[in-house]
Design an enzyme around this catalytic site. Sequence first.
Site, PDB file in Angstrom:
ATOM      1  N   ASP A  69       0.884  -1.084  -0.087  1.00 54.12           N
ATOM      2  CA  ASP A  69      -0.051   0.118  -0.079  1.00 54.12           C
ATOM      3  C   ASP A  69       0.806   1.329  -0.047  1.00 54.12           C
ATOM      4  OD1 ASP A  69      -2.883   0.942   0.269  1.00 54.12           O
ATOM      5  OD2 ASP A  69      -1.686   2.126   1.911  1.00 54.12           O
ATOM      6  N   TYR A  77       3.693   9.713   0.116  1.00 55.50           N
ATOM      7  CA  TYR A  77       4.473   8.925   1.125  1.00 55.50           C
ATOM      8  C   TYR A  77       6.021   9.289   0.934  1.00 55.50           C
ATOM      9  CZ  TYR A  77       0.143   6.421   2.650  1.00 55.50           C
ATOM     10  OH  TYR A  77      -0.954   5.981   2.827  1.00 55.50           O
ATOM     11  N   LYS A 100      -1.953   6.215  -4.521  1.00 59.46           N
ATOM     12  CA  LYS A 100      -3.143   7.206  -4.394  1.00 59.46           C
ATOM     13  C   LYS A 100      -2.904   8.567  -4.961  1.00 59.46           C
ATOM     14  CE  LYS A 100      -3.426   4.679   0.173  1.00 59.46           C
ATOM     15  NZ  LYS A 100      -2.268   4.636   0.678  1.00 59.46           N
ATOM     16  N   HIS A 105      -6.948   9.725  -2.280  1.00 58.91           N
ATOM     17  CA  HIS A 105      -6.458   9.740  -1.066  1.00 58.91           C
ATOM     18  C   HIS A 105      -7.284  10.334   0.014  1.00 58.91           C
ATOM     19  CE1 HIS A 105      -2.337   9.529   0.818  1.00 58.91           C
ATOM     20  NE2 HIS A 105      -3.176   9.009   1.836  1.00 58.91           N
TER      21      HIS A 105
HETATM   22  N1  LIG Z   1      -5.368   6.347   2.890  1.00 58.95           N
HETATM   23  C1  LIG Z   1      -4.939   6.979   4.056  1.00 58.95           C
HETATM   24  O1  LIG Z   1      -5.378   8.044   4.456  1.00 58.95           O
HETATM   25  C2  LIG Z   1      -4.052   6.440   5.064  1.00 58.95           C
HETATM   26  C3  LIG Z   1      -3.753   6.828   6.463  1.00 58.95           C
HETATM   27  C4  LIG Z   1      -2.973   6.147   7.025  1.00 58.95           C
HETATM   28  C5  LIG Z   1      -2.555   5.107   6.836  1.00 58.95           C
HETATM   29  N2  LIG Z   1      -2.694   4.430   5.499  1.00 58.95           N
HETATM   30  C6  LIG Z   1      -1.996   3.235   5.188  1.00 58.95           C
HETATM   31  O2  LIG Z   1      -2.329   2.364   6.056  1.00 58.95           O
HETATM   32  C7  LIG Z   1      -0.906   1.712   6.445  1.00 58.95           C
HETATM   33  C8  LIG Z   1      -1.053   1.503   7.985  1.00 58.95           C
HETATM   34  O3  LIG Z   1      -1.211   2.552   8.915  1.00 58.95           O
HETATM   35  P1  LIG Z   1      -0.416   3.288   9.720  1.00 58.95           P
HETATM   36  O4  LIG Z   1       1.235   2.982   9.381  1.00 58.95           O
HETATM   37  O5  LIG Z   1      -0.879   4.318  10.148  1.00 58.95           O
HETATM   38  O6  LIG Z   1      -0.295   2.347  11.085  1.00 58.95           O
HETATM   39  P2  LIG Z   1      -0.353   0.824  11.736  1.00 58.95           P
HETATM   40  O7  LIG Z   1      -0.163  -0.172  10.603  1.00 58.95           O
HETATM   41  O8  LIG Z   1      -1.726   0.609  12.408  1.00 58.95           O
HETATM   42  O9  LIG Z   1       0.763   0.916  12.644  1.00 58.95           O
HETATM   43  C9  LIG Z   1       2.168   1.138  12.240  1.00 58.95           C
HETATM   44  C10 LIG Z   1       2.748   1.184  13.594  1.00 58.95           C
HETATM   45  O10 LIG Z   1       2.626  -0.022  14.496  1.00 58.95           O
HETATM   46  C11 LIG Z   1       4.156  -0.549  14.660  1.00 58.95           C
HETATM   47  N3  LIG Z   1       3.936  -1.916  14.451  1.00 58.95           N
HETATM   48  C12 LIG Z   1       3.860  -2.791  13.408  1.00 58.95           C
HETATM   49  N4  LIG Z   1       3.831  -3.926  13.430  1.00 58.95           N
HETATM   50  C13 LIG Z   1       4.029  -4.107  14.946  1.00 58.95           C
HETATM   51  C14 LIG Z   1       3.847  -5.294  15.568  1.00 58.95           C
HETATM   52  N5  LIG Z   1       3.447  -6.441  15.281  1.00 58.95           N
HETATM   53  N6  LIG Z   1       4.010  -5.149  17.100  1.00 58.95           N
HETATM   54  C15 LIG Z   1       4.035  -3.852  17.581  1.00 58.95           C
HETATM   55  N7  LIG Z   1       4.140  -2.734  16.800  1.00 58.95           N
HETATM   56  C16 LIG Z   1       3.993  -2.888  15.405  1.00 58.95           C
HETATM   57  C17 LIG Z   1       5.083   0.240  13.227  1.00 58.95           C
HETATM   58  O11 LIG Z   1       6.307   0.304  13.864  1.00 58.95           O
HETATM   59  P3  LIG Z   1       7.764  -0.318  13.073  1.00 58.95           P
HETATM   60  O12 LIG Z   1       7.515   0.197  11.585  1.00 58.95           O
HETATM   61  O13 LIG Z   1       8.772   0.038  13.853  1.00 58.95           O
HETATM   62  O14 LIG Z   1       7.285  -1.939  13.161  1.00 58.95           O
HETATM   63  C18 LIG Z   1       4.219   1.621  13.577  1.00 58.95           C
HETATM   64  O15 LIG Z   1       4.920   2.340  14.370  1.00 58.95           O
HETATM   65  C19 LIG Z   1      -0.106   3.031   6.221  1.00 58.95           C
HETATM   66  O16 LIG Z   1       1.383   2.551   6.463  1.00 58.95           O
HETATM   67  C20 LIG Z   1      -0.605   3.362   5.035  1.00 58.95           C
HETATM   68  O17 LIG Z   1      -0.163   2.513   3.790  1.00 58.95           O
HETATM   69  C21 LIG Z   1      -3.444   5.222   4.670  1.00 58.95           C
END
Ligand SMILES: NC(=O)c1ccc[n+]([C@@H]2O[C@H](COP(=O)([O-])OP(=O)(O)OC[C@H]3O[C@@H](n4cnc5c(N)ncnc54)[C@H](OP(=O)(O)O)[C@@H]3O)[C@@H](O)[C@H]2O)c1
Length: 321
Positions: free
Chosen positions: A51, A56, A81, A122
């Site tokens: 994704d 980004y 996006k 997005h």
């Molecule tokens: N469309 C939109 O507007 C939008 C908005 C936000 C996000 N997104 C997409 O969704 C993806 C995921 O969302 P997100 O990045 O906000 O948050 P997330 O995946 O919910 O959380 C990421 C955080 O969790 C940590 N983490 C990952 N796996 C873990 C585990 N097994 N145990 C403990 N901690 C863990 C990561 O650190 P480490 O990297 O150090 O492991 C990072 O700090 C984004 O990367 C993006 O691709 C889209």
Amino acid sequence: MTLDNDELPKTFVLNNGVQIPTVGLGTWQAPLNATRDAVSFALQQGYRHLDCAYIYLNEREVGEGIRASGVPRSEVFVTSKVWNLFQDDVAGNLEKTLDNLGLDYVDLYNTSLTLGVLQLVHWPIKFLPADAGAPNPLRPLNPDGTYKVDRTWDQGVTWAGMEAVYAAGKARAIGVCNWSIPYLEALAKSWKVVPAVNQVENHPFLPQHALKAWCDARGILLEAYSPLGGPGAPVLQDEDIVAVAKRNGVTPATVLISYQVNRGIVPLPKSVSHERLVQNLRVVRLSAEDMALLDGLAAKGKAQRLNKPPFCWDLGFDDWD
Ligand SMILES: NC(=O)c1ccc[n+]([C@@H]2O[C@H](COP(=O)([O-])OP(=O)(O)OC[C@H]3O[C@@H](n4cnc5c(N)ncnc54)[C@H](OP(=O)(O)O)[C@@H]3O)[C@@H](O)[C@H]2O)c1
């Protein structure tokens, strides 16, 4: 007993027949110096879905990671996006993304398992151009620190741009992010192509049950962004989620990722850590009782949105001012 479940699907089918792997790797805030390695390692471990987004600013490194992985490009499903600033030029922004990723257009069409490019809007928001000399022209701000939003922009025009790149074969599917029911209802009056997905924040504190039902009824697949609660993964600390994890002999992250796959939503956990990347690929079948508990946490008083940029614009979600 909890089973690592072969019965759970490895892919869901989009409303145009394209298959999408059920767990995708998030890349937002993956640091530039870690993205290539994380993507390459993830693909070698079995991820087949990335994704990404133009904003980004790490799509070049994602592309390098795909090539370094040794996994055939044809096996990887890539989402990107359109950024808010470029809603009047969807095709141009997609070209830049494909250039950054280093994707070959021809490979998009040469086999039945072609590289999937899912193109999403997005946010249902168009930005105004930044003032001359603004420090970050991609994120134009008002003097008070809120985003400069074009309040006259018709999202139907953005969607027509999306339909055009789809018709041109430059995206195998198109969808939206952060669209609430009122926004989708408005778009439905003019859409010719029904969005294949709606990517929204989703975890047990923000399960979006009504939005899911609305989208299910129209064949729109929900994707869960921030499935762990976002940076720092705050939802992992919740005592109810920890209890479900203990009961099943898995980590809280596995519970949160499995929760989404069990309910027919694509989770997009982000990590750049090898250990967590491996952990996040694990999906288990959760019991009806555990699913009901997780489904009910928000109604029990834990409702919380964690990603809320200062658009100062009503996005139609109940919890968005
Ligand atoms: N469309 C939109 O507007 C939008 C908005 C936000 C996000 N997104 C997409 O969704 C993806 C995921 O969302 P997100 O990045 O906000 O948050 P997330 O995946 O919910 O959380 C990421 C955080 O969790 C940590 N983490 C990952 N796996 C873990 C585990 N097994 N145990 C403990 N901690 C863990 C990561 O650190 P480490 O990297 O150090 O492991 C990072 O700090 C984004 O990367 C993006 O691709 C889209």
